[in-house]
Design a protein around this motif. Structure first.
Motif, PDB file in Angstrom:
ATOM      1  N   GLY A 129       5.782  34.396  19.789  1.00 22.84           N
ATOM      2  CA  GLY A 129       5.563  33.098  19.157  1.00 22.84           C
ATOM      3  C   GLY A 129       5.860  33.098  17.671  1.00 22.84           C
ATOM      4  N   PHE A 130       5.807  34.266  17.028  1.00 17.60           N
ATOM      5  CA  PHE A 130       6.097  34.347  15.597  1.00 17.60           C
ATOM      6  C   PHE A 130       7.571  34.085  15.292  1.00 17.60           C
ATOM      7  CE2 PHE A 130       2.023  36.278  15.526  1.00 17.60           C
ATOM      8  CZ  PHE A 130       1.582  36.358  14.217  1.00 17.60           C
ATOM      9  N   ILE A 131       8.434  34.358  16.259  1.00 15.89           N
ATOM     10  CA  ILE A 131       9.870  34.388  15.977  1.00 15.89           C
ATOM     11  C   ILE A 131      10.400  33.010  15.562  1.00 15.89           C
ATOM     12  CG2 ILE A 131      12.142  34.870  16.953  1.00 15.89           C
ATOM     13  CD1 ILE A 131      10.426  37.354  16.455  1.00 15.89           C
ATOM     14  N   SER A 132      10.000  31.962  16.258  1.00 22.82           N
ATOM     15  CA  SER A 132      10.568  30.631  15.967  1.00 22.82           C
ATOM     16  C   SER A 132      10.257  30.152  14.551  1.00 22.82           C
ATOM     17  CB  SER A 132      10.089  29.619  17.003  1.00 22.82           C
ATOM     18  OG  SER A 132      10.700  29.879  18.258  1.00 22.82           O
ATOM     19  N   PRO A 133       8.995  30.179  14.081  1.00 21.16           N
ATOM     20  CA  PRO A 133       8.758  29.745  12.699  1.00 21.16           C
ATOM     21  C   PRO A 133       9.421  30.655  11.668  1.00 21.16           C
ATOM     22  CG  PRO A 133       6.730  30.561  13.711  1.00 21.16           C
ATOM     23  CD  PRO A 133       7.719  30.425  14.797  1.00 21.16           C
ATOM     24  N   SER A 139      16.459  29.922   8.414  1.00 17.45           N
ATOM     25  CA  SER A 139      17.640  29.150   8.816  1.00 17.45           C
ATOM     26  C   SER A 139      18.386  28.611   7.599  1.00 17.45           C
ATOM     27  CB  SER A 139      17.221  27.978   9.709  1.00 17.45           C
ATOM     28  OG  SER A 139      18.335  27.148   9.997  1.00 17.45           O
ATOM     29  N   LYS A 140      19.701  28.530   7.726  1.00 21.18           N
ATOM     30  CA  LYS A 140      20.543  27.993   6.661  1.00 21.18           C
ATOM     31  C   LYS A 140      20.800  26.500   6.842  1.00 21.18           C
ATOM     32  CE  LYS A 140      22.857  32.439   5.944  1.00 21.18           C
ATOM     33  NZ  LYS A 140      24.156  33.164   5.950  1.00 21.18           N
ATOM     34  N   LYS A 141      20.139  25.918   7.824  1.00 17.66           N
ATOM     35  CA  LYS A 141      20.294  24.478   8.034  1.00 17.66           C
ATOM     36  C   LYS A 141      19.647  23.698   6.885  1.00 17.66           C
ATOM     37  CE  LYS A 141      22.284  25.074  12.016  1.00 17.66           C
ATOM     38  NZ  LYS A 141      23.718  24.753  12.214  1.00 17.66           N
ATOM     39  N   GLU A 142      20.221  22.539   6.606  1.00 19.41           N
ATOM     40  CA  GLU A 142      19.699  21.716   5.523  1.00 19.41           C
ATOM     41  C   GLU A 142      18.517  20.879   6.011  1.00 19.41           C
ATOM     42  OE1 GLU A 142      22.731  19.331   3.874  1.00 19.41           O
ATOM     43  OE2 GLU A 142      24.026  21.014   3.303  1.00 19.41           O
ATOM     44  N   ALA A 147      16.463  22.274  10.665  1.00 18.55           N
ATOM     45  CA  ALA A 147      16.144  23.673  10.978  1.00 18.55           C
ATOM     46  C   ALA A 147      15.220  23.762  12.190  1.00 18.55           C
ATOM     47  CB  ALA A 147      15.494  24.335   9.762  1.00 18.55           C
ATOM     48  N   SER A 148      14.194  22.888  12.230  1.00 15.21           N
ATOM     49  CA  SER A 148      13.256  22.908  13.356  1.00 15.21           C
ATOM     50  C   SER A 148      13.951  22.535  14.663  1.00 15.21           C
ATOM     51  CB  SER A 148      12.097  21.947  13.080  1.00 15.21           C
ATOM     52  OG  SER A 148      11.390  22.320  11.926  1.00 15.21           O
ATOM     53  N   GLY A 149      14.763  21.469  14.615  1.00 15.87           N
ATOM     54  CA  GLY A 149      15.472  21.056  15.816  1.00 15.87           C
ATOM     55  C   GLY A 149      16.409  22.139  16.317  1.00 15.87           C
ATOM     56  N   HIS A 150      17.075  22.825  15.397  1.00 15.87           N
ATOM     57  CA  HIS A 150      17.984  23.911  15.771  1.00 15.87           C
ATOM     58  C   HIS A 150      17.222  25.034  16.479  1.00 15.87           C
ATOM     59  CE1 HIS A 150      21.563  26.418  15.413  1.00 15.87           C
ATOM     60  NE2 HIS A 150      20.819  27.381  14.875  1.00 15.87           N
ATOM     61  N   GLY A 155      15.603  28.074  21.287  1.00 12.60           N
ATOM     62  CA  GLY A 155      14.509  28.662  22.071  1.00 12.60           C
ATOM     63  C   GLY A 155      14.449  28.101  23.475  1.00 12.60           C
ATOM     64  N   THR A 156      14.666  26.797  23.600  1.00  9.96           N
ATOM     65  CA  THR A 156      14.635  26.172  24.923  1.00  9.96           C
ATOM     66  C   THR A 156      15.800  26.639  25.779  1.00  9.96           C
ATOM     67  OG1 THR A 156      13.558  24.215  23.993  1.00  9.96           O
ATOM     68  CG2 THR A 156      14.587  23.982  26.158  1.00  9.96           C
ATOM     69  N   ILE A 157      16.991  26.747  25.163  1.00  8.24           N
ATOM     70  CA  ILE A 157      18.145  27.265  25.914  1.00  8.24           C
ATOM     71  C   ILE A 157      17.871  28.689  26.383  1.00  8.24           C
ATOM     72  CG2 ILE A 157      20.572  27.952  25.723  1.00  8.24           C
ATOM     73  CD1 ILE A 157      20.914  25.595  23.755  1.00  8.24           C
TER      74      ILE A 157
END
Length: 554
Positions: A129-133, A139-142, A147-150, A155-157
């Protein structure tokens, strides 16, 4: 132009970590169901307990990871992956010990699996569970939303891949330990990728040690659990549907499905009915007007194929068997004397669901035997009035239906029996039931229904038995003596497709002793078994006073 485009979609190290955490978290969830089923059953409380505990552990990991994400690094995620892999090694090595100890805790039966789930699968899921946050922070997303959606999408995939691969590829092909080893090595490999190209000494050395520990754990567990007190394990495998074991104990060979006995063979006297209830399968023949007119018989549920083989030997009838698990049929062919179905003139095997088979076939049967129930795992779609009406439609006008129901004959643990009896009555003119044990424990209760009006009394059944015992190859005198009075079904529900009541009806049987009567000779009947309370999941074989044995399964 192509190179920048490719670089823009190439996954980063945090992306890979999120994807692999999704794969392993869902894979471990699927693996938990197979690990716990032999000890605690595969009923709704086990499945619900797994989902509840693992979702709680994952949520706690998300929360704790979010609080610490500000200082997240790839190296920290690498350590998390290694810690998870190390715990998977513990699960692979010591799951039998942990299952045994947690199963002895004094808890109500519906909650009995929770300690095992918490101890075995809670910690690795929490760590993942630590990995996603952490990945969202790196993340390099703006923007936070992107970043959260990515991270959520990756994770879901990963969870989709983990669920599908475990269900359709790993479980049919590998053992539970083999799947655990695969997930562990996948985590170790990801941990190494997260720290390349530097490969610092400590995490690199830890990765090598964890990988070696995983291989060692999969190679062998504690010596204490190499001994199976049920007898010699001559074959075992994980099928897409269940754990299958063939165990020899003395002169008897037994097939276990998810830890429960399903078929038995006397190696010295193959024609002997080891379990009393398989003799009762001949009750429909006793109630048929002329045995010679019985041309077509259907068994729904094959197991060791002791029943179908017995019918093929005794009667001039073609026997169709619907067994959803091809591995069960293969084991019956290899270990229980089943002739190759492709070369047999008497037995035809269909690897599909029983209800689907009846919906698609245009065959009419003289006898249909339903033998697909387990004590705590009952396919509800084979219990409903819609199914019973379908069975009636596929029977001849004077056809007979036989259902092997596992329940108590009376008391709180009889709720399923009474509901099943009332449901059968909705579809058939007459129904009869027969207990297989003199005890009031959970046991095999045989319900026989007729597609025409019959109203058999005890005297008529006894007369038919005297005249037909030699032709049928069994004496059903003890079965007739064990005929039950019609149960009181005033408060029992009629089971329907649109109401999933079966699990609640099975609830009173959880943790109760299950008695399987075992005949000492082909003409013997069931005897009363010891009814003292047993520890959950204990298996006891007690000698009776009348030349038979009763296998008591807690």
């Amino acid at each position: 132009m192509a190179v920048p485009a490719f670089a823009s979609v190439r996954p980063s190290k945090p992306d890979l970590a999120v994807f692999i955490s999704g794969v392993t978290s869902m894979g471990l969830e699927m693996l938990a169901m197979r690990t716990l089923a032999p000890e605690f059953g595969n009923h709704i409380y086990t499945v619900g307990g797994i989902l509840t505990v693992l979702l709680a552990a994952l949520s706690l990991g998300y929360w704790q990871g979010g609080k610490r994400a500000a200082v997240a690094t790839n190296r920290q995620m690498s350590w998390l992956m290694l810690a998870t892999a190390a715990y998977v090694g513990v699960v692979v090595f010591a799951s039998d010990i942990l299952l045994t100890y947690t199963s002895t805790l004094a808890l109500p039966a519906r909650y009995a699996s929770l300690p095992a789930v918490i101890v075995l699968f809670g910690p690795p899921t929490y760590l993942l569970g630590f990995i996603s946050p952490y990945a969202a922070e790196l993340s390099k997303k703006e923007g936070t939303g992107e970043a959260s959606g990515h991270v959520y999408a990756l994770g879901t995939i990963g969870s989709i891949v983990g669920s599908g691969a475990t269900t359709f590829v790993f479980i049919p092909a590998l053992s539970i330990d083999g799947i655990g080893l695969l997930f562990g090595l996948m985590l170790v490999g990801t941990a190494l990728i997260l720290i390349v190209p530097e490969l610092p000494r400590r995490p690199t050395a830890a990765s090598v040690l964890v990988a070696l520990a995983l291989v060692g754990a999969a190679a062998g567990g504690p010596a204490l659990f190499d001994i199976d007190h049920r007898g010699e394990v001559v074959y075992e495998t994980q099928t897409p549907y269940q754990q299958l074991e063939v165990i020899d104990n003395g002169g008897e060979r037994t097939m276990y499905l998810d830890g429960a006995q399903h078929s038995a063979l006397d190696l010295d006297q193959p024609d002997r009915h080891v379990f009393t209830y398989t003799k009762y399968f001949h009750l429909p023949m006793l109630m048929s007007d002329d045995i010679e007119d019985v041309d077509r018989v259907l068994f729904i549920g094959g197991g060791g194929y002791t029943g179908p083989q017995d019918f093929a030997d005794q009667y001039n009838a073609t026997v169709d068997v619907v067994e959803i698990d091809p591995s069960v049929t293969d084991a019956a062919e290899e270990y229980f004397g089943l002739e190759d179905p492709e070369q047999s003139d008497d037995i035809n095997v269909h690897a599909t669901d029983g209800r689907q088979f009846l919906q698609r076939t245009d065959e009419t049967y003289d006898v249909i035997v339903l033998d697909a129930y387990k004590k705590e795992q009952v396919p509800f779609h084979l219990t409903t009035v819609e199914f019973m009406e379908l069975v009636s439609d596929r029977l001849a006008d004077d056809g007979r239906f036989h259902a092997n129901v596992i329940s108590a004959p009376n008391g709180p643990a009889a709720e399923f029996y009474r509901a099943q009896y009332r449901t059968v009555q909705e579809a058939f003119p007459d129904a009869y039931s027969f207990r297989t044990s003199d005890s009031n424990n959970v046991q095999n209760i045989e319900i026989v229904a007729t597609n025409d009006d019959t109203a058999f009394d005890e005297a008529e059944l006894e007369a038919r038995n005297d005249a037909r015992a030699e032709t049928m190859g069994v004496d059903l005198g003890s079965a007739i003596d064990n005929r039950l009075d019609e149960p009181n079904t005033d408060d029992a529900p009629v089971l329907r497709d649109d109401r999933g009541e079966v699990d609640s009806l099975l609830d009173p049987m959880l943790g109760q002793r299950y008695v399987i009567e075992e005949s000492a000779d082909d003409g013997g009947g069931g005897t009363e078994a010891d009814t003292e309370p047993a520890e959950p999941s204990a298996a006891i074989t007690a000698d009776s006073n009348h030349g038979a044995r009763a296998t008591l399964v807690g």
